[in-house]
Design an enzyme around this catalytic site. Structure first.
Site, PDB file in Angstrom:
ATOM      1  NE  ARG A  46     -10.912  19.620  71.434  1.00  0.00           N
ATOM      2  CZ  ARG A  46     -11.464  18.988  70.391  1.00  0.00           C
ATOM      3  NH1 ARG A  46     -12.110  19.682  69.467  1.00  0.00           N
ATOM      4  NH2 ARG A  46     -11.399  17.670  70.263  1.00  0.00           N
ATOM      5  CE  LYS A 136     -17.199  23.789  85.603  1.00  0.00           C
ATOM      6  NZ  LYS A 136     -17.215  24.690  84.449  1.00  0.00           N
ATOM      7  CD  GLU A 177     -19.833  27.008  86.724  1.00  0.00           C
ATOM      8  OE1 GLU A 177     -19.122  26.016  86.483  1.00  0.00           O
ATOM      9  OE2 GLU A 177     -19.922  27.984  85.964  1.00  0.00           O
ATOM     10  CE  LYS A 219     -16.756  28.854  87.128  1.00  0.00           C
ATOM     11  NZ  LYS A 219     -15.738  28.326  86.241  1.00  0.00           N
TER      12      LYS A 219
HETATM   13  C1  5MM Z   1     -15.234  27.300  80.281  1.00  0.00           C
HETATM   14  O1  5MM Z   1     -16.589  26.918  80.112  1.00  0.00           O
HETATM   15  C2  5MM Z   1     -17.094  25.963  81.045  1.00  0.00           C
HETATM   16  C3  5MM Z   1     -17.755  24.827  80.337  1.00  0.00           C
HETATM   17  O2  5MM Z   1     -18.889  25.313  79.675  1.00  0.00           O
HETATM   18  P1  5MM Z   1     -19.704  24.367  78.631  1.00  0.00           P
HETATM   19  O3  5MM Z   1     -20.071  23.130  79.351  1.00  0.00           O
HETATM   20  O4  5MM Z   1     -20.881  25.229  78.256  1.00  0.00           O
HETATM   21  O5  5MM Z   1     -18.779  24.136  77.491  1.00  0.00           O
HETATM   22  C4  5MM Z   1     -18.051  26.668  82.007  1.00  0.00           C
HETATM   23  O6  5MM Z   1     -18.594  25.811  82.977  1.00  0.00           O
HETATM   24  C5  5MM Z   1     -17.287  27.739  82.681  1.00  0.00           C
HETATM   25  O7  5MM Z   1     -16.341  27.150  83.548  1.00  0.00           O
HETATM   26  C6  5MM Z   1     -18.178  28.673  83.470  1.00  0.00           C
HETATM   27  O8  5MM Z   1     -19.348  29.015  82.767  1.00  0.00           O
HETATM   28  C7  5MM Z   1     -17.406  29.930  83.750  1.00  0.00           C
HETATM   29  O9  5MM Z   1     -16.900  30.426  82.543  1.00  0.00           O
HETATM   30  P2  5MM Z   1     -17.192  31.933  82.169  1.00  0.00           P
HETATM   31  O10 5MM Z   1     -16.759  32.047  80.740  1.00  0.00           O
HETATM   32  O11 5MM Z   1     -18.658  32.145  82.379  1.00  0.00           O
HETATM   33  O12 5MM Z   1     -16.330  32.716  83.134  1.00  0.00           O
END
Ligand code: 5MM
Length: 338
Positions: A46, A136, A177, A219
């Site tokens: 990571r 966020k 978001e 978002k």
């Molecule tokens: C990058 O993923 C973010 C964290 O997701 P998890 O908590 O499920 O691991 C997620 O919040 C992300 O920032 C948003 O969903 C936007 O990412 P996408 O891939 O939908 O553009």
């Protein structure tokens, strides 16, 4: 609350032609993404991946914010700078996902709720000392016959508003978001109806909690038909999305940074472009906070191999550039071939 601090972060993040890269996948999500290219997720893999993203030369031209996961804040790149410092070197503001993920909302079948409010102010102070300037928090809404419920929508809105108020009190810009998932087989009208109810509730809750709209970023999801059924064309997506945003989002909000939510990278760029073409004078900036739609081609190019790092960075830069064109409403599909 230090207004000057929040204003300076907003000024650095909200700029025409620039958007946010979401690289804040939690451990289970990044493990899934890495598994798709046969890479095992551990602290080191990571670190390598997120250093590669933050260190992409030229990225700062199109990207003004980078959302990180907690562990990345004190990880170091191979050049021995921290990942937030690598971002700052390109005038990219580092931020941090502060929610602790979703669980079922008790006694409300099908509804979800996000955890993480306890001790949030204390955590924010630590993250700020590590270089984060924004935060966020994501609430997630699945669509089904009676889901999300009125009660679920209200509970989620309250969480987002309480989180945003704590962030502003601590001097971090909140990214709010509310994600209405595109999973399933609903039509675009149903996605619009739920997105509108969710956003109305969120802005009512933000007002109740005295959140300063000028000092936050929204978002949201785009309005789409369920992905198991059909894909809509960009003009239809842009029309439906703008209808909802115009009804719900006050003009005081400076920037709307869409999530990609499972759209294909090219689809997400084309949809953003249509949004900017249909609303060139929108009161808010219409831009990105994409995770998958920016990272997917880069991950494919990388395959976990050091010798592919440059190719991965080039793939990321290409998507960021094409999305930059879409932020200006100047993207054309044939630019994908260059
Ligand atoms: C990058 O993923 C973010 C964290 O997701 P998890 O908590 O499920 O691991 C997620 O919040 C992300 O920032 C948003 O969903 C936007 O990412 P996408 O891939 O939908 O553009």
């Amino acid at each position: 609350m230090s207004l000057a601090e929040l204003e300076s972060t907003i000024a650095a993040m909200v700029q025409k032609g620039r958007g946010i890269l979401a690289a804040d996948e939690s451990a289970p999500t990044i493990a899934k993404r890495f598994a798709s290219i046969g890479v095992v997720s551990n602290e080191e893999s990571r670190r390598i991946w997120r250093s590669l993203l933050a260190g992409t030369e030229g990225l700062g031209e199109y990207i003004s914010g980078l959302i990180l996961f907690e562990e990345s804040l004190d990880q170091r790149t191979d050049k021995q700078t921290s990942i937030p410092e690598a971002a700052w070197a390109q005038k990219i503001v580092p931020g941090i996902k502060v929610d602790k993920g979703k669980i079922p909302l008790a006694l409300s079948p099908g509804d979800l709720i996000t955890q993480g409010l306890d001790g949030l102010a204390e955590r924010l102070r630590v993250y700020k000392a590590q270089g984060a300037r924004f935060a966020k928090w994501r609430e997630v809404y699945a669509i089904d016959k009676n889901v999300p419920s009125q009660h679920g929508i209200a509970a989620n809105a309250e969480m987002l508003a309480r989180y945003a108020a704590v962030c502003q009190a601590e001097g971090l810009v909140p990214i709010v978001e509310p994600e209405v998932l595109m999973d399933g087989c609903h039509d675009i009208e149903r996605h619009a109806e739920v997105t509108e109810a969710v956003q109305q509730a969120v802005f009512q809750a933000l007002a109740r909690h005295n959140v300063v709209l000028e000092l936050m970023i929204l978002k949201p999801n785009m309005v789409l038909p369920g992905k198991e059924c059909r894909r809509a064309d960009p003009d239809e997506v842009a029309r439906a999305t703008l209808n909802v945003l115009k009804r719900c989002v006050p003009a005081a909000v400076p920037s709307i940074n869409f999530l990609s939510g499972g759209q294909e990278p090219i689809e997400a760029t084309a949809n953003l472009n249509a949004l900017n073409q249909q609303a060139p004078n929108a009161p808010w900036q219409l831009t990105i906070s994409y995770g998958r739609a920016l990272q997917q081609p880069a991950l494919q190019a990388w395959q976990g191999k050091a010798e592919n790092s440059l190719a991965a960075q080039q793939a990321l830069l290409k998507r960021a550039h094409l999305n930059h064109l879409a932020m200006l409403g100047e993207y054309q599909a044939d630019k994908e071939d260059n």
